[in-house]
Design a protein around this motif. Sequence first.
Motif, PDB file in Angstrom:
ATOM      1  N   ILE A 298      30.549  59.262 -13.191  1.00 10.82           N
ATOM      2  CA  ILE A 298      31.857  58.861 -13.697  1.00 10.82           C
ATOM      3  C   ILE A 298      31.659  57.711 -14.684  1.00 10.82           C
ATOM      4  N   PRO A 299      32.166  57.841 -15.911  1.00 12.65           N
ATOM      5  CA  PRO A 299      32.087  56.717 -16.851  1.00 12.65           C
ATOM      6  C   PRO A 299      33.008  55.589 -16.393  1.00 12.65           C
ATOM      7  N   LEU A 300      32.440  54.413 -16.205  1.00 12.33           N
ATOM      8  CA  LEU A 300      33.191  53.257 -15.711  1.00 12.33           C
ATOM      9  C   LEU A 300      33.283  52.186 -16.791  1.00 12.33           C
ATOM     10  N   GLN A 301      34.433  51.563 -16.875  1.00 12.64           N
ATOM     11  CA  GLN A 301      34.610  50.367 -17.692  1.00 12.64           C
ATOM     12  C   GLN A 301      35.025  49.252 -16.744  1.00 12.64           C
ATOM     13  N   ILE A 302      34.103  48.321 -16.516  1.00 10.50           N
ATOM     14  CA  ILE A 302      34.321  47.301 -15.493  1.00 10.50           C
ATOM     15  C   ILE A 302      34.482  45.942 -16.154  1.00 10.50           C
ATOM     16  N   GLN A 303      35.598  45.299 -15.882  1.00  7.72           N
ATOM     17  CA  GLN A 303      35.853  43.970 -16.436  1.00  7.72           C
ATOM     18  C   GLN A 303      35.835  42.931 -15.319  1.00  7.72           C
ATOM     19  N   LEU A 304      35.485  41.716 -15.687  1.00 12.42           N
ATOM     20  CA  LEU A 304      35.487  40.599 -14.745  1.00 12.42           C
ATOM     21  C   LEU A 304      36.922  40.088 -14.580  1.00 12.42           C
ATOM     22  N   HIS A 305      37.307  39.816 -13.346  1.00 11.71           N
ATOM     23  CA  HIS A 305      38.672  39.324 -13.113  1.00 11.71           C
ATOM     24  C   HIS A 305      38.898  38.018 -13.865  1.00 11.71           C
ATOM     25  N   GLU A 306      40.058  37.909 -14.473  1.00 16.16           N
ATOM     26  CA  GLU A 306      40.344  36.779 -15.357  1.00 16.16           C
ATOM     27  C   GLU A 306      40.233  35.426 -14.658  1.00 16.16           C
ATOM     28  N   SER A 307      40.484  35.370 -13.358  1.00 20.31           N
ATOM     29  CA  SER A 307      40.430  34.096 -12.642  1.00 20.31           C
ATOM     30  C   SER A 307      39.005  33.575 -12.487  1.00 20.31           C
ATOM     31  N   GLU A 308      38.006  34.411 -12.742  1.00 15.13           N
ATOM     32  CA  GLU A 308      36.609  34.029 -12.547  1.00 15.13           C
ATOM     33  C   GLU A 308      35.870  33.818 -13.868  1.00 15.13           C
ATOM     34  N   ILE A 309      36.565  33.962 -14.961  1.00 18.51           N
ATOM     35  CA  ILE A 309      35.923  33.808 -16.272  1.00 18.51           C
ATOM     36  C   ILE A 309      35.829  32.329 -16.639  1.00 18.51           C
ATOM     37  N   THR A 310      34.632  31.857 -16.944  1.00 17.43           N
ATOM     38  CA  THR A 310      34.435  30.446 -17.296  1.00 17.43           C
ATOM     39  C   THR A 310      33.938  30.268 -18.729  1.00 17.43           C
ATOM     40  N   SER A 311      33.831  31.352 -19.482  1.00 16.60           N
ATOM     41  CA  SER A 311      33.289  31.253 -20.845  1.00 16.60           C
ATOM     42  C   SER A 311      34.356  31.593 -21.877  1.00 16.60           C
ATOM     43  N   ILE A 312      34.190  31.050 -23.063  1.00 14.94           N
ATOM     44  CA  ILE A 312      35.047  31.370 -24.198  1.00 14.94           C
ATOM     45  C   ILE A 312      34.138  31.787 -25.363  1.00 14.94           C
ATOM     46  N   PRO A 313      34.361  32.964 -25.908  1.00 17.70           N
ATOM     47  CA  PRO A 313      35.346  33.971 -25.508  1.00 17.70           C
ATOM     48  C   PRO A 313      34.934  34.654 -24.207  1.00 17.70           C
ATOM     49  N   PRO A 314      35.866  35.348 -23.562  1.00 19.04           N
ATOM     50  CA  PRO A 314      35.521  36.044 -22.316  1.00 19.04           C
ATOM     51  C   PRO A 314      34.540  37.182 -22.586  1.00 19.04           C
ATOM     52  N   PRO A 315      33.734  37.534 -21.608  1.00 14.40           N
ATOM     53  CA  PRO A 315      32.746  38.599 -21.811  1.00 14.40           C
ATOM     54  C   PRO A 315      33.430  39.959 -21.943  1.00 14.40           C
ATOM     55  N   PRO A 316      32.852  40.863 -22.707  1.00 15.43           N
ATOM     56  CA  PRO A 316      33.417  42.208 -22.815  1.00 15.43           C
ATOM     57  C   PRO A 316      33.190  42.982 -21.518  1.00 15.43           C
ATOM     58  N   PRO A 317      33.957  44.025 -21.282  1.00 18.06           N
ATOM     59  CA  PRO A 317      33.720  44.862 -20.098  1.00 18.06           C
ATOM     60  C   PRO A 317      32.340  45.513 -20.173  1.00 18.06           C
ATOM     61  N   LEU A 318      31.827  45.881 -19.021  1.00 18.18           N
ATOM     62  CA  LEU A 318      30.570  46.618 -18.963  1.00 18.18           C
ATOM     63  C   LEU A 318      30.877  48.105 -18.880  1.00 18.18           C
ATOM     64  N   MET A 319      30.295  48.889 -19.771  1.00 19.82           N
ATOM     65  CA  MET A 319      30.404  50.350 -19.733  1.00 19.82           C
ATOM     66  C   MET A 319      29.167  50.881 -19.027  1.00 19.82           C
ATOM     67  N   ILE A 320      29.377  51.642 -17.971  1.00 24.60           N
ATOM     68  CA  ILE A 320      28.250  52.106 -17.167  1.00 24.60           C
ATOM     69  C   ILE A 320      28.629  53.398 -16.470  1.00 24.60           C
ATOM     70  N   LEU A 321      27.641  54.231 -16.177  1.00 26.40           N
ATOM     71  CA  LEU A 321      27.883  55.449 -15.420  1.00 26.40           C
ATOM     72  C   LEU A 321      27.665  55.175 -13.940  1.00 26.40           C
ATOM     73  N   GLY A 322      28.599  55.626 -13.112  1.00 25.85           N
ATOM     74  CA  GLY A 322      28.463  55.513 -11.663  1.00 25.85           C
ATOM     75  C   GLY A 322      28.247  56.886 -11.067  1.00 25.85           C
ATOM     76  N   LEU A 323      27.144  57.083 -10.345  1.00 26.25           N
ATOM     77  CA  LEU A 323      26.881  58.372  -9.716  1.00 26.25           C
ATOM     78  C   LEU A 323      28.003  58.720  -8.734  1.00 26.25           C
ATOM     79  N   ARG A 324      28.449  59.947  -8.744  1.00 23.57           N
ATOM     80  CA  ARG A 324      29.487  60.388  -7.820  1.00 23.57           C
ATOM     81  C   ARG A 324      29.055  60.219  -6.368  1.00 23.57           C
ATOM     82  N   ILE A 325      27.786  60.505  -6.101  1.00 25.91           N
ATOM     83  CA  ILE A 325      27.300  60.426  -4.728  1.00 25.91           C
ATOM     84  C   ILE A 325      26.879  59.001  -4.364  1.00 25.91           C
TER      85      ILE A 325
END
Length: 332
Positions: free
Chosen positions: A18-45
């Motif tokens: 499954i193609p995943l787009q994972i972002q860090l929750h805004e309350s935990e971001i300490t950098s400016i600018p905020p980091p981009p989401p991570l695009m990654i494949l997650g195995l179904r199993i």
Amino acid sequence: METMCSEEALKYIWEGAIPLQIQLHESEITSIPPPPPLMILGLRIGYLPLLIAPLKAHFSSALPPGTDNVWFDYKGLPLKWYVPTGVLFDLLCAEPERPWNLTVHFRGSPGDVLTPCEGEESVKWSYINSLKEAAYVINGNCKNVMNMSQPDQYDLWQSLLKGNMEGYMKISSRLKLGPFGEDSLPSDESETVASSRPCRIPVRLYVRSVGKEIVEIEDAPIVDSWDKISYINRPFEMYKEEGGYVSLKQAMKSLLPEIFDTNSSQDEGSSNDPKDPNAPEFEDESMKLILVRVQGIELDMDIPFFWVANCLKNPEFYLHICLFISKQPKLR
């Protein structure tokens, strides 16, 4: 259709991602600018916590100090880490979302909703426990799993982590947990089933109620609480029929008599204990089945159940079935 599963079908399951787009929750971001989401494949199993290493590497510069306690949410719903990624996707995305947009948290796990996950080791032992449960359902004991050597246990887990189907099949075949086949069935309950030919199939059912009747599946409301999903473990016990095979529809009637027409299930040729304290209860309502989904596939209800169990089960030998149910008031 062949009872035995083709290599092509097995590869479909093991290579499914499954193609995943994972972002860090805004309350935990300490950098400016905020980091981009991570695009990654997650195995179904696979399982979401197995993605922690690349996630930590990607978001390391933006994380606040403190002890990591990684968990995920989808539209505010904390995700159960011990449920396979593919099952979570099939269950929570009525209309498949690609990429699947998730949020990762490294702090403040909601202990009232999620059990703690200590990373890969927690996932590994959750998987092994599920494998033991499946072995007990199939053979009446889990000795083969309990007696696995440490090297075999390690290689089995590494094969799952890496999506190595050939390595996994080589080791798992020694556990004697299948395949399920018509020749494994007794003609009645008095006959003995060979231990290497099980006729009890471990099934995990996820019943999602979408409330009132809906016109299109994409109209299903967002799941904002796990209370709206019934999670049921039930073995499917099958006996040989003459002149036919057991279909998915027949199996579902036996597994979920609370939803399906129990009157018509008496002559379906399969038996199953309908009493389950964790089963959903529907008072004064009739149920309408909208969708049955296994491994991302919307199945025809006439497909042979043995084929489904052999070809679409997960590596812990459970068959995970997602059902979308619409509640309808009975006509009086």
